[in-house]
Design a protein around this motif. Structure first.
Motif, PDB file in Angstrom:
ATOM      1  N   LEU A 141       7.418  -8.447  -1.776  1.00 28.93           N
ATOM      2  CA  LEU A 141       7.747  -7.368  -0.820  1.00 28.93           C
ATOM      3  C   LEU A 141       7.958  -7.903   0.591  1.00 28.93           C
ATOM      4  CD1 LEU A 141       5.222  -4.646  -2.027  1.00 28.93           C
ATOM      5  CD2 LEU A 141       7.664  -4.840  -2.550  1.00 28.93           C
ATOM      6  N   TYR A 142       7.609  -9.176   0.821  1.00 24.21           N
ATOM      7  CA  TYR A 142       7.691  -9.708   2.181  1.00 24.21           C
ATOM      8  C   TYR A 142       8.971 -10.518   2.392  1.00 24.21           C
ATOM      9  CZ  TYR A 142       3.365  -7.413   2.606  1.00 24.21           C
ATOM     10  OH  TYR A 142       2.426  -6.414   2.636  1.00 24.21           O
ATOM     11  N   THR A 143      10.081  -9.816   2.149  1.00 19.90           N
ATOM     12  CA  THR A 143      11.420 -10.349   2.399  1.00 19.90           C
ATOM     13  C   THR A 143      12.159  -9.258   3.160  1.00 19.90           C
ATOM     14  OG1 THR A 143      12.286  -9.388   0.373  1.00 19.90           O
ATOM     15  CG2 THR A 143      11.407 -11.630   0.211  1.00 19.90           C
ATOM     16  N   ASP A 144      13.373  -9.556   3.595  1.00 16.73           N
ATOM     17  CA  ASP A 144      14.123  -8.565   4.388  1.00 16.73           C
ATOM     18  C   ASP A 144      14.944  -7.656   3.472  1.00 16.73           C
ATOM     19  OD1 ASP A 144      14.978  -7.273   6.641  1.00 16.73           O
ATOM     20  OD2 ASP A 144      16.530  -8.742   7.147  1.00 16.73           O
ATOM     21  N   ASP A 145      14.327  -7.166   2.417  1.00 18.21           N
ATOM     22  CA  ASP A 145      15.058  -6.373   1.426  1.00 18.21           C
ATOM     23  C   ASP A 145      14.612  -4.923   1.401  1.00 18.21           C
ATOM     24  OD1 ASP A 145      16.746  -8.353   0.085  1.00 18.21           O
ATOM     25  OD2 ASP A 145      14.833  -9.284  -0.472  1.00 18.21           O
ATOM     26  N   LEU A 146      15.556  -4.064   0.952  1.00 24.17           N
ATOM     27  CA  LEU A 146      15.206  -2.674   0.670  1.00 24.17           C
ATOM     28  C   LEU A 146      14.503  -2.626  -0.685  1.00 24.17           C
ATOM     29  CD1 LEU A 146      18.292  -2.682   2.069  1.00 24.17           C
ATOM     30  CD2 LEU A 146      17.916  -0.242   1.904  1.00 24.17           C
ATOM     31  N   VAL A 147      13.559  -1.712  -0.806  1.00 21.94           N
ATOM     32  CA  VAL A 147      12.824  -1.561  -2.066  1.00 21.94           C
ATOM     33  C   VAL A 147      13.006  -0.115  -2.533  1.00 21.94           C
ATOM     34  CG1 VAL A 147      10.564  -1.715  -3.192  1.00 21.94           C
ATOM     35  CG2 VAL A 147      11.128  -3.269  -1.300  1.00 21.94           C
ATOM     36  N   GLY A 148      13.382   0.050  -3.794  1.00 24.71           N
ATOM     37  CA  GLY A 148      13.597   1.407  -4.315  1.00 24.71           C
ATOM     38  C   GLY A 148      12.297   2.199  -4.344  1.00 24.71           C
ATOM     39  N   ILE A 149      12.340   3.410  -3.767  1.00 21.22           N
ATOM     40  CA  ILE A 149      11.211   4.343  -3.913  1.00 21.22           C
ATOM     41  C   ILE A 149      11.542   5.281  -5.077  1.00 21.22           C
ATOM     42  CG2 ILE A 149       9.870   6.188  -2.827  1.00 21.22           C
ATOM     43  CD1 ILE A 149      10.391   4.887  -0.109  1.00 21.22           C
ATOM     44  N   LEU A 150      12.750   5.850  -5.022  1.00 20.87           N
ATOM     45  CA  LEU A 150      13.302   6.602  -6.156  1.00 20.87           C
ATOM     46  C   LEU A 150      14.658   5.950  -6.439  1.00 20.87           C
ATOM     47  CD1 LEU A 150      12.583  10.293  -4.942  1.00 20.87           C
ATOM     48  CD2 LEU A 150      11.208   8.920  -6.517  1.00 20.87           C
ATOM     49  N   PRO A 151      14.662   4.787  -7.133  1.00 20.37           N
ATOM     50  CA  PRO A 151      15.923   4.040  -7.276  1.00 20.37           C
ATOM     51  C   PRO A 151      17.011   4.833  -7.979  1.00 20.37           C
ATOM     52  CG  PRO A 151      14.141   3.004  -8.546  1.00 20.37           C
ATOM     53  CD  PRO A 151      13.515   4.080  -7.733  1.00 20.37           C
ATOM     54  N   GLU A 152      16.630   5.745  -8.860  1.00 27.55           N
ATOM     55  CA  GLU A 152      17.646   6.539  -9.575  1.00 27.55           C
ATOM     56  C   GLU A 152      18.441   7.413  -8.598  1.00 27.55           C
ATOM     57  OE1 GLU A 152      14.406   6.758  -9.717  1.00 27.55           O
ATOM     58  OE2 GLU A 152      13.792   8.847  -9.503  1.00 27.55           O
ATOM     59  N   ARG A 153      17.903   7.658  -7.391  1.00 26.82           N
ATOM     60  CA  ARG A 153      18.636   8.421  -6.364  1.00 26.82           C
ATOM     61  C   ARG A 153      19.054   7.538  -5.192  1.00 26.82           C
ATOM     62  NH1 ARG A 153      15.053  13.317  -4.811  1.00 26.82           N
ATOM     63  NH2 ARG A 153      16.807  13.597  -3.399  1.00 26.82           N
ATOM     64  N   ARG A 154      18.846   6.264  -5.330  1.00 23.31           N
ATOM     65  CA  ARG A 154      19.115   5.287  -4.267  1.00 23.31           C
ATOM     66  C   ARG A 154      18.368   5.640  -2.979  1.00 23.31           C
ATOM     67  NH1 ARG A 154      22.752   1.794  -6.335  1.00 23.31           N
ATOM     68  NH2 ARG A 154      23.171   0.682  -4.419  1.00 23.31           N
ATOM     69  N   LEU A 155      17.163   6.151  -3.158  1.00 20.48           N
ATOM     70  CA  LEU A 155      16.294   6.454  -2.010  1.00 20.48           C
ATOM     71  C   LEU A 155      15.332   5.271  -1.872  1.00 20.48           C
ATOM     72  CD1 LEU A 155      14.514   9.857  -1.337  1.00 20.48           C
ATOM     73  CD2 LEU A 155      13.470   7.661  -0.806  1.00 20.48           C
ATOM     74  N   ASN A 156      15.428   4.595  -0.719  1.00 20.91           N
ATOM     75  CA  ASN A 156      14.761   3.294  -0.572  1.00 20.91           C
ATOM     76  C   ASN A 156      13.802   3.243   0.598  1.00 20.91           C
ATOM     77  OD1 ASN A 156      16.465   2.104  -2.628  1.00 20.91           O
ATOM     78  ND2 ASN A 156      18.118   2.197  -1.107  1.00 20.91           N
ATOM     79  N   ASN A 157      12.856   2.344   0.481  1.00 16.57           N
ATOM     80  CA  ASN A 157      12.114   1.877   1.647  1.00 16.57           C
ATOM     81  C   ASN A 157      13.076   0.945   2.384  1.00 16.57           C
ATOM     82  OD1 ASN A 157       9.653  -0.626   2.236  1.00 16.57           O
ATOM     83  ND2 ASN A 157       9.781   1.291   3.331  1.00 16.57           N
TER      84      ASN A 157
ATOM     85  N   ASP B 282       0.822  -1.222   0.000  1.00 24.72           N
ATOM     86  CA  ASP B 282       0.000   0.000   0.000  1.00 24.72           C
ATOM     87  C   ASP B 282       0.852   1.265   0.000  1.00 24.72           C
ATOM     88  OD1 ASP B 282      -2.188  -1.579   0.067  1.00 24.72           O
ATOM     89  OD2 ASP B 282      -2.789  -1.103   2.136  1.00 24.72           O
ATOM     90  N   PHE B 283       2.148   1.132   0.307  1.00 23.51           N
ATOM     91  CA  PHE B 283       3.005   2.321   0.463  1.00 23.51           C
ATOM     92  C   PHE B 283       4.060   2.440  -0.640  1.00 23.51           C
ATOM     93  CE2 PHE B 283       1.105   1.276   4.454  1.00 23.51           C
ATOM     94  CZ  PHE B 283       0.660   2.516   4.882  1.00 23.51           C
ATOM     95  N   LEU B 284       4.099   1.483  -1.542  1.00 19.88           N
ATOM     96  CA  LEU B 284       5.199   1.479  -2.519  1.00 19.88           C
ATOM     97  C   LEU B 284       4.741   1.644  -3.960  1.00 19.88           C
ATOM     98  CD1 LEU B 284       7.523  -1.125  -0.815  1.00 19.88           C
ATOM     99  CD2 LEU B 284       7.744   1.351  -0.880  1.00 19.88           C
ATOM    100  N   GLY B 285       3.487   2.045  -4.155  1.00 18.20           N
ATOM    101  CA  GLY B 285       2.994   2.252  -5.515  1.00 18.20           C
ATOM    102  C   GLY B 285       2.783   0.923  -6.223  1.00 18.20           C
ATOM    103  N   ALA B 286       2.379   1.017  -7.484  1.00 23.16           N
ATOM    104  CA  ALA B 286       2.069  -0.193  -8.239  1.00 23.16           C
ATOM    105  C   ALA B 286       3.356  -0.945  -8.592  1.00 23.16           C
ATOM    106  CB  ALA B 286       1.330   0.194  -9.514  1.00 23.16           C
ATOM    107  N   GLY B 287       3.312  -2.275  -8.524  1.00 23.52           N
ATOM    108  CA  GLY B 287       4.465  -3.088  -8.919  1.00 23.52           C
ATOM    109  C   GLY B 287       4.532  -3.223 -10.422  1.00 23.52           C
ATOM    110  N   PRO B 288       5.550  -3.907 -10.957  1.00 22.67           N
ATOM    111  CA  PRO B 288       6.680  -4.507 -10.256  1.00 22.67           C
ATOM    112  C   PRO B 288       7.512  -3.455  -9.519  1.00 22.67           C
ATOM    113  CG  PRO B 288       6.661  -5.128 -12.602  1.00 22.67           C
ATOM    114  CD  PRO B 288       5.630  -4.091 -12.418  1.00 22.67           C
TER     115      PRO B 288
END
Ligand SMILES: C[S@@+](CC[C@H](N)C(=O)[O-])C[C@H]1O[C@@H](n2cnc3c(N)ncnc32)[C@H](O)[C@@H]1O
Length: 290
Positions: A68-84, A41-47
């Motif tokens: 999304l249910y792993t212990d990984d970071l998810v890119g919010i703005l991946p081009e800036r390396r800004l992650n969840n 609900d917080f990361l926009g539409a996938g993939p």
């Protein structure tokens, strides 16, 4: 079983795995919050863009939230390396912050709000969360994501400058070279500030060792005029806009180079601490051994 039922089970398993990865044995409230909060609900539409540590982003095969249910970071703005951020790191930091039911939590660097939602779950309907986000685009997304939450307010701005009510927990999610005056001023007696301190060498570092010697998270607990401080985690994290400057950047890099951050016990709002007791001396504040 329908898909929503399956995802509920997946989230419950994820919550257990994340607490185990963070070595938290006894926090049923945090497990319930992780289990109840829908990361999709917080990361926009996938993939979605998943960050594979010290490698690069890899897209999920499709938009199934199971990824999304792993212990990984998810890119919010991946081009800036800004992650969840990484779930087990946040589980550890939130566990250390101990947000109680009814508390006021200020979340600096809300992003699009996944961890804000977990904090809102923990403080419950009698508490509240003030989320502050610097990037206008992300603040707008967070505002939309929390439209149905009566206990969450999202403010766009610089978390070091936006005024906020006294807080029981101040949860900072961006790398600083110094604490903001307002965070120390507005922390309630007994309140906890979670403060990531990072030199400019850690973010995007290509090895765990490099990142760990350039970033440290401190838990700072206010006791009237005193601030107890101790190291709780290594960290590599997106820089905090407005809470970095060249002088404190240099001082922090030198402090990391000499080591000893794990022995810090106090934050003083004073820079007159003798050298042998001082890990890091800022302008008008110090992190020191008591
Ligand atoms: C590592 S990201 C984490 C986002 C979010 N907590 C998450 O895990 O999904 C750091 C966030 O802090 C925000 N940020 C940086 N400096 C800030 C400041 N001075 N005040 C408020 N937010 C800030 C960035 O825009 C970014 O969204």
């Amino acid at each position: 079983m329908d898909r929503q039922g399956e995802l509920k089970i997946i989230r419950a398993a994820y919550a257990r795995q994340i607490l185990a990865a963070a070595r938290i044995m006894d926090n049923a409230r945090l497990e319930a919050a992780l289990s109840a909060t829908r990361r999709e609900d917080f990361l926009g539409a996938g993939p979605w863009w998943i960050l594979r540590w010290f490698r690069d982003y890899v897209t999920t095969p499709d938009a199934d939230p199971v990824y999304l249910y792993t212990d990984d970071l998810v890119g919010i703005l991946p081009e800036r390396r800004l992650n969840n951020g990484q779930p087990s790191l946040h589980a550890h930091l939130i566990h250390q912050a101990t947000p109680a039911a009814g508390a006021h939590v200020v979340h600096i660097g809300t992003g699009t709000g996944y961890y804000t939602a977990i904090l809102a779950h923990l403080v419950g309907p009698s508490g509240r969360v003030t989320g502050i986000e610097y990037e206008p685009e992300l603040a707008a997304r967070a505002k939309a994501n929390f439209a149905g939450y009566p206990n969450v307010e999202i403010i766009e701005g610089d978390g070091a400058l936006v005024p906020f009510d006294e807080a029981d927990v101040i949860y900072v999610n961006a790398g600083c070279t110094r604490p903001a005056e307002s965070w120390l001023d507005r922390l309630a007696d007994g309140g906890r500030l979670i403060l990531p301190m990072t030199s400019d060498q850690g973010f995007g570092a290509k090895s765990i060792e490099r990142a760990a010697s350039a970033g440290a998270v401190f838990r700072i607990e206010r006791r009237a005029k005193d601030y107890l401080a101790y190291w709780i985690s290594p960290v590599a994290i997106f820089p905090c806009a407005g809470s970095r400057d060249e002088v404190s950047e240099r001082a922090l890099a030198e402090a990391f180079a000499k080591g000893g951050w794990q022995k810090v016990t106090r934050l003083y709002r004073d820079q007159e601490i003798p050298d042998e007791r001082c890990w890091l001396r800022g302008a008008g504040w110090s992190l020191a051994y008591s």
